[in-house]
Design a protein around this motif. Structure first.
Motif, PDB file in Angstrom:
ATOM      1  N   ALA A 187      34.909  50.846  39.926  1.00  0.00           N
ATOM      2  CA  ALA A 187      35.300  50.005  41.065  1.00  0.00           C
ATOM      3  C   ALA A 187      34.202  49.004  41.393  1.00  0.00           C
ATOM      4  O   ALA A 187      34.481  47.837  41.695  1.00  0.00           O
ATOM      5  CB  ALA A 187      35.611  50.884  42.276  1.00  0.00           C
ATOM      6  N   ARG A 188      32.946  49.465  41.347  1.00  0.00           N
ATOM      7  CA  ARG A 188      31.834  48.550  41.625  1.00  0.00           C
ATOM      8  C   ARG A 188      31.762  47.453  40.567  1.00  0.00           C
ATOM      9  O   ARG A 188      31.505  46.286  40.881  1.00  0.00           O
ATOM     10  CB  ARG A 188      30.521  49.332  41.690  1.00  0.00           C
ATOM     11  CG  ARG A 188      30.348  50.142  42.954  1.00  0.00           C
ATOM     12  CD  ARG A 188      28.902  50.514  43.169  1.00  0.00           C
ATOM     13  NE  ARG A 188      28.435  51.439  42.161  1.00  0.00           N
ATOM     14  CZ  ARG A 188      28.285  52.753  42.346  1.00  0.00           C
ATOM     15  NH1 ARG A 188      28.587  53.296  43.513  1.00  0.00           N
ATOM     16  NH2 ARG A 188      27.840  53.532  41.388  1.00  0.00           N
ATOM     17  N   ARG A 189      31.990  47.811  39.305  1.00  0.00           N
ATOM     18  CA  ARG A 189      31.950  46.814  38.238  1.00  0.00           C
ATOM     19  C   ARG A 189      33.103  45.827  38.370  1.00  0.00           C
ATOM     20  O   ARG A 189      32.935  44.627  38.105  1.00  0.00           O
ATOM     21  CB  ARG A 189      32.009  47.513  36.876  1.00  0.00           C
ATOM     22  CG  ARG A 189      30.742  48.290  36.537  1.00  0.00           C
ATOM     23  CD  ARG A 189      30.929  49.115  35.276  1.00  0.00           C
ATOM     24  NE  ARG A 189      29.728  49.873  34.948  1.00  0.00           N
ATOM     25  CZ  ARG A 189      29.679  50.818  34.002  1.00  0.00           C
ATOM     26  NH1 ARG A 189      30.768  51.092  33.294  1.00  0.00           N
ATOM     27  NH2 ARG A 189      28.540  51.458  33.780  1.00  0.00           N
ATOM     28  N   LEU A 190      34.275  46.316  38.792  1.00  0.00           N
ATOM     29  CA  LEU A 190      35.416  45.433  38.996  1.00  0.00           C
ATOM     30  C   LEU A 190      35.127  44.435  40.112  1.00  0.00           C
ATOM     31  O   LEU A 190      35.397  43.235  39.977  1.00  0.00           O
ATOM     32  CB  LEU A 190      36.659  46.262  39.330  1.00  0.00           C
ATOM     33  CG  LEU A 190      37.919  45.475  39.707  1.00  0.00           C
ATOM     34  CD1 LEU A 190      38.343  44.554  38.572  1.00  0.00           C
ATOM     35  CD2 LEU A 190      39.048  46.432  40.082  1.00  0.00           C
ATOM     36  N   ALA A 191      34.567  44.921  41.209  1.00  0.00           N
ATOM     37  CA  ALA A 191      34.231  44.039  42.323  1.00  0.00           C
ATOM     38  C   ALA A 191      33.224  42.981  41.882  1.00  0.00           C
ATOM     39  O   ALA A 191      33.365  41.795  42.213  1.00  0.00           O
ATOM     40  CB  ALA A 191      33.672  44.861  43.484  1.00  0.00           C
ATOM     41  N   ARG A 192      32.213  43.403  41.117  1.00  0.00           N
ATOM     42  CA  ARG A 192      31.196  42.460  40.662  1.00  0.00           C
ATOM     43  C   ARG A 192      31.809  41.394  39.746  1.00  0.00           C
ATOM     44  O   ARG A 192      31.484  40.208  39.845  1.00  0.00           O
ATOM     45  CB  ARG A 192      30.084  43.219  39.924  1.00  0.00           C
ATOM     46  CG  ARG A 192      28.873  42.363  39.571  1.00  0.00           C
ATOM     47  CD  ARG A 192      27.817  43.165  38.815  1.00  0.00           C
ATOM     48  NE  ARG A 192      27.477  44.389  39.517  1.00  0.00           N
ATOM     49  CZ  ARG A 192      27.681  45.620  39.039  1.00  0.00           C
ATOM     50  NH1 ARG A 192      28.234  45.778  37.841  1.00  0.00           N
ATOM     51  NH2 ARG A 192      27.333  46.683  39.738  1.00  0.00           N
ATOM     52  N   ALA A 193      32.715  41.824  38.864  1.00  0.00           N
ATOM     53  CA  ALA A 193      33.352  40.873  37.949  1.00  0.00           C
ATOM     54  C   ALA A 193      34.176  39.844  38.714  1.00  0.00           C
ATOM     55  O   ALA A 193      34.153  38.649  38.401  1.00  0.00           O
ATOM     56  CB  ALA A 193      34.236  41.631  36.957  1.00  0.00           C
ATOM     57  N   LEU A 194      34.896  40.293  39.748  1.00  0.00           N
ATOM     58  CA  LEU A 194      35.706  39.373  40.526  1.00  0.00           C
ATOM     59  C   LEU A 194      34.841  38.450  41.393  1.00  0.00           C
ATOM     60  O   LEU A 194      35.190  37.283  41.617  1.00  0.00           O
ATOM     61  CB  LEU A 194      36.686  40.155  41.400  1.00  0.00           C
ATOM     62  CG  LEU A 194      37.820  40.853  40.643  1.00  0.00           C
ATOM     63  CD1 LEU A 194      38.617  41.750  41.576  1.00  0.00           C
ATOM     64  CD2 LEU A 194      38.728  39.830  39.970  1.00  0.00           C
ATOM     65  N   GLU A 195      33.738  38.976  41.882  1.00  0.00           N
ATOM     66  CA  GLU A 195      32.820  38.158  42.695  1.00  0.00           C
ATOM     67  C   GLU A 195      32.222  37.013  41.873  1.00  0.00           C
ATOM     68  O   GLU A 195      31.930  35.948  42.409  1.00  0.00           O
ATOM     69  CB  GLU A 195      31.708  39.034  43.273  1.00  0.00           C
ATOM     70  CG  GLU A 195      32.172  39.947  44.389  1.00  0.00           C
ATOM     71  CD  GLU A 195      31.164  41.033  44.712  1.00  0.00           C
ATOM     72  OE1 GLU A 195      31.347  41.731  45.726  1.00  0.00           O
ATOM     73  OE2 GLU A 195      30.186  41.203  43.942  1.00  0.00           O
ATOM     74  N   HIS A 196      32.039  37.261  40.570  1.00  0.00           N
ATOM     75  CA  HIS A 196      31.422  36.254  39.712  1.00  0.00           C
ATOM     76  C   HIS A 196      32.442  35.515  38.842  1.00  0.00           C
ATOM     77  O   HIS A 196      32.056  34.754  37.958  1.00  0.00           O
ATOM     78  CB  HIS A 196      30.360  36.899  38.812  1.00  0.00           C
ATOM     79  CG  HIS A 196      29.172  37.418  39.578  1.00  0.00           C
ATOM     80  ND1 HIS A 196      29.116  38.687  40.109  1.00  0.00           N
ATOM     81  CD2 HIS A 196      28.003  36.822  39.913  1.00  0.00           C
ATOM     82  CE1 HIS A 196      27.959  38.856  40.730  1.00  0.00           C
ATOM     83  NE2 HIS A 196      27.272  37.732  40.634  1.00  0.00           N
ATOM     84  N   ALA A 197      33.732  35.742  39.116  1.00  0.00           N
ATOM     85  CA  ALA A 197      34.766  35.023  38.346  1.00  0.00           C
ATOM     86  C   ALA A 197      34.669  33.530  38.661  1.00  0.00           C
ATOM     87  O   ALA A 197      34.282  33.135  39.748  1.00  0.00           O
ATOM     88  CB  ALA A 197      36.148  35.557  38.709  1.00  0.00           C
ATOM     89  N   PRO A 198      35.013  32.673  37.697  1.00  0.00           N
ATOM     90  CA  PRO A 198      34.877  31.232  37.877  1.00  0.00           C
ATOM     91  C   PRO A 198      35.603  30.689  39.091  1.00  0.00           C
ATOM     92  O   PRO A 198      35.146  29.755  39.727  1.00  0.00           O
ATOM     93  CB  PRO A 198      35.485  30.653  36.578  1.00  0.00           C
ATOM     94  CG  PRO A 198      35.333  31.755  35.576  1.00  0.00           C
ATOM     95  CD  PRO A 198      35.483  33.034  36.348  1.00  0.00           C
ATOM     96  N   GLY A 199      36.747  31.239  39.432  1.00  0.00           N
ATOM     97  CA  GLY A 199      37.475  30.729  40.585  1.00  0.00           C
ATOM     98  C   GLY A 199      38.882  31.255  40.595  1.00  0.00           C
ATOM     99  O   GLY A 199      39.344  31.900  39.651  1.00  0.00           O
ATOM    100  N   SER A 200      39.579  31.012  41.660  1.00  0.00           N
ATOM    101  CA  SER A 200      40.956  31.479  41.783  1.00  0.00           C
ATOM    102  C   SER A 200      41.855  30.652  40.865  1.00  0.00           C
ATOM    103  O   SER A 200      41.658  29.467  40.664  1.00  0.00           O
ATOM    104  CB  SER A 200      41.445  31.348  43.231  1.00  0.00           C
ATOM    105  OG  SER A 200      40.643  32.160  44.082  1.00  0.00           O
TER     106      SER A 200
END
Length: 201
Positions: A187-200
């Motif tokens: 879950a923490r890794r998923l949150a981190r990946a979404l936080e650093h995703a290029p954009g919506s």
């Protein structure tokens, strides 16, 4: 300690109890003393109405509140990960139910096919054909596969076991994907990946 446990088992009316009753007696004894050590006014005893079960009886609101605080402290990392996911889901425009903690894991619930596609793209998955109907069974299965692949890559090997549920004309339910639950570290890794995703998308 054996004598004390035996005295608890005698309350249920037998000196030679089946294994389930003995387990309940031992668990009652340990819970009773753990609560006493923690300052909780909670009496745990083998149930007389339901042999093999532990009866904790009625507790005051103060005891219930303190017990809640203690339990939450033991799962604080899971609760933090759940809250972090809730915030990032909202920030990324993902229309999902709020994740919650169950049995130490983060439950992600179910999402629409459109949201699943949005999540897949945020995690770096490939874009589908714009003319494709995602609710069509073969395309929905391809979406599930794309989501799993993107999720695994974004979470450094995390496992997701989504299940596709097609729409139902009888009950007027739309097609959804049930996401299941994931460990706290994933879950923490998923949150981190979404936080650093290029954009919506």
């Amino acid at each position: 300690m054996t004598a004390n446990i035996t005295s608890l088992t005698d309350r249920s009316g037998s000196r030679a109890l089946p294994e389930a009753r003995r387990a309940a007696a031992t668990a009652s004894f340990e819970l009773h003393h753990a609560c006493a050590a923690a300052g909780l006014n909670l009496s745990a005893l083998p149930s007389m109405e339901r042999p093999g079960q532990v009866d904790i009886g009625w507790v005051s609101p103060e005891t219930a509140a303190e017990l809640t605080r203690m339990i939450r402290r033991t799962v604080k990392e899971a609760l933090r990960a759940s809250e972090r996911l809730r915030v990032v889901f909202r920030a990324r425009g993902l229309d999902v139910a709020e994740p919650y903690v169950h049995h130490g894991r983060i439950v992600l619930g179910e999402i629409s096919l459109t949201t699943a596609d949005h999540l897949t793209r945020l995690l770096g998955g490939p874009l589908p054909d714009p003319d494709v109907d995602l609710s069509y069974w073969p395309e929905a299965q391809l979406l599930v596969a794309r989501l799993c692949k993107a999720f695994k890559r974004a979470t450094n090997g995390g496992f997701l076991d989504p299940q596709f549920h097609p729409d139902c004309l009888r009950c007027d339910a739309e097609a959804v994907i049930t996401m299941g639950s994931i460990p706290v570290v994933t879950a923490r890794r998923l949150a981190r990946a979404l936080e650093h995703a290029p954009g919506s998308a």
